[in-house]
Structure formats: structure tokens, C-alpha cells
Design a protein around this motif. Sequence first.
Motif, short mmCIF file in Angstrom:
data_model
loop_
_atom_site.label_atom_id
_atom_site.label_comp_id
_atom_site.label_asym_id
_atom_site.label_seq_id
_atom_site.Cartn_x
_atom_site.Cartn_y
_atom_site.Cartn_z
N LYS A 1 0.83 -1.21 0.00
CA LYS A 1 0.00 0.00 0.00
C LYS A 1 0.86 1.25 0.00
CE LYS A 1 -3.74 2.29 2.55
NZ LYS A 1 -4.66 2.21 3.73
N GLU A 2 1.91 1.25 0.82
CA GLU A 2 2.81 2.41 0.86
C GLU A 2 3.56 2.57 -0.46
OE1 GLU A 2 4.14 2.72 5.51
OE2 GLU A 2 4.86 0.99 4.36
N TYR B 1 2.51 1.92 -3.51
CA TYR B 1 1.67 2.58 -4.53
C TYR B 1 1.38 4.04 -4.16
CZ TYR B 1 0.98 -1.80 -7.01
OH TYR B 1 1.18 -2.94 -7.76
N SER B 2 1.36 4.35 -2.88
CA SER B 2 1.12 5.74 -2.48
C SER B 2 2.34 6.61 -2.75
CB SER B 2 0.76 5.81 -0.99
OG SER B 2 1.90 5.52 -0.17
#
Length: 236
Positions: A229-230, A232-233
Motif C-alpha cells: 500500500k505504501e 503505490y502511495s
Amino acid sequence: MTAQYTEIYALNESSLTMVFGNTISEDLAEKVLLFDRAIHAAPFEGFMTTIPAYATLTVCYDPKIVFNTLPGAESGYEKVARYLSTLTVGTLKQQNNRRKMAIPVCYGGEFGPDLDLVAAHCNLNREELISIHSAARYMVYMIGFVPGFAYMGGMDKRLATPRKEQPQSNVSAGSVGIAGGQTGIYSLDIPGGWQIIGQTPLRLFDAARPEPSLLKAGDELSFIPVSVKEFYSLLS
């Protein structure tokens, strides 16, 4: 102090190379970088750029400007070589101003398909490998192979793993790999034979940026594990 190189030779009519040794080590890389900084701090007429490598420094110049501006009747190469032989180089203590950077990396899974293979080769589990790889301090020795690709020293010897016997036809930009005793980051989508253990969302090379290469010789790096998740952020 003056020059610490052991050999100097003409590479072509517009560049020369200084040799500082024949090994790969942080101490030798520092010598190259100290001299590199000294040239940029006191450039001669006709100076264009430098190309630092593991144990050498190549100096590029305009031979016409050099011949017409530096004193003496020698060739352009001889004039530049003479100038460099008199250049005062500071000490490591005076100039140890490395740029420090933290590189986020998502280890394993689709981003690091060879993580388990490397872990098995090194008799480690996944968590141990990630912990060891991300705990080290790395120094960029040189940029080469393709634009923006950083060759680094400082990897823990416990992680040394041979290259792939059969290179991949395409390795994604941002892939973090291990080959022998080194780790590196692919800057472009290209073929390659390093063992891929993770990927950074940062763009290592972008021709549209004022400084296309994110990294440069002399940078000090650390790797910061991040989640999918991090990752892609943080995509840039």
C-alpha cells in the motif's frame, strides 16, 4: 595536499583518465570523489564535466579552448594533465559532505520475485534477509551500465549471491537487486541478471528532470522497507 592518482592517460582528444588504484573500496572511492570535488571547485578554461568510477576519474574538456587558454606549448592533454598535477585536494575530514538519502523498498512478492531464492542461498529467512539488507549504509560508487543505474558498496557479506545463470529479458525500473557482493537499483526497464529482492517506487532516471539521475556518485543510501500500500502511495 596534491594529487593522489597513480596514473594518468589520454582517453581521446577531448578527455583523459586518472587512475587512483585497482580495487573496489570505499576509501578508494573517496579519493576519486575528493579529486572530483576539487576540479569542480577550481575548473580550468575549457573544462566540461567529470565521470567518476570505482577507481578512476575521467575529465572531459574542449581541446580547442584548452589549447588556446592554458599556458604552454604542449598538446591539450598535456596542458590539462599538468594543471591537474598541481591541483590542491582537500582532506576527507574537510569535504565529507555526502548527500544522504532514504530509499523506500517493497521487498518480496511481485516486487521481489527472487527474495526467497536469495534467502535460501544465504541460509536466512525472509525477515532476516530484509532486516540485514535494510540495516546497512550504502555508498554510491558510480553511475553506469545505463543512465541512472547506481553501483553501491556497503552490502553485508552474508547476502552475497551469484547473478542469474540466465538473465531476464526485462527487469522493471526501480528493481533492487543483488549480484555477487553488491546491491543495485535498476533505473530503466532493461534486461538484467541480478537477483531481484524488491522494488522502489522512486524514479531513478527521468530525462525531463533538471538532474535526470536521482542518485550520483558519493551519495549515502539507506533502504526503508514499505508495504505494498505504501509502495503505490509513493509512486513518482
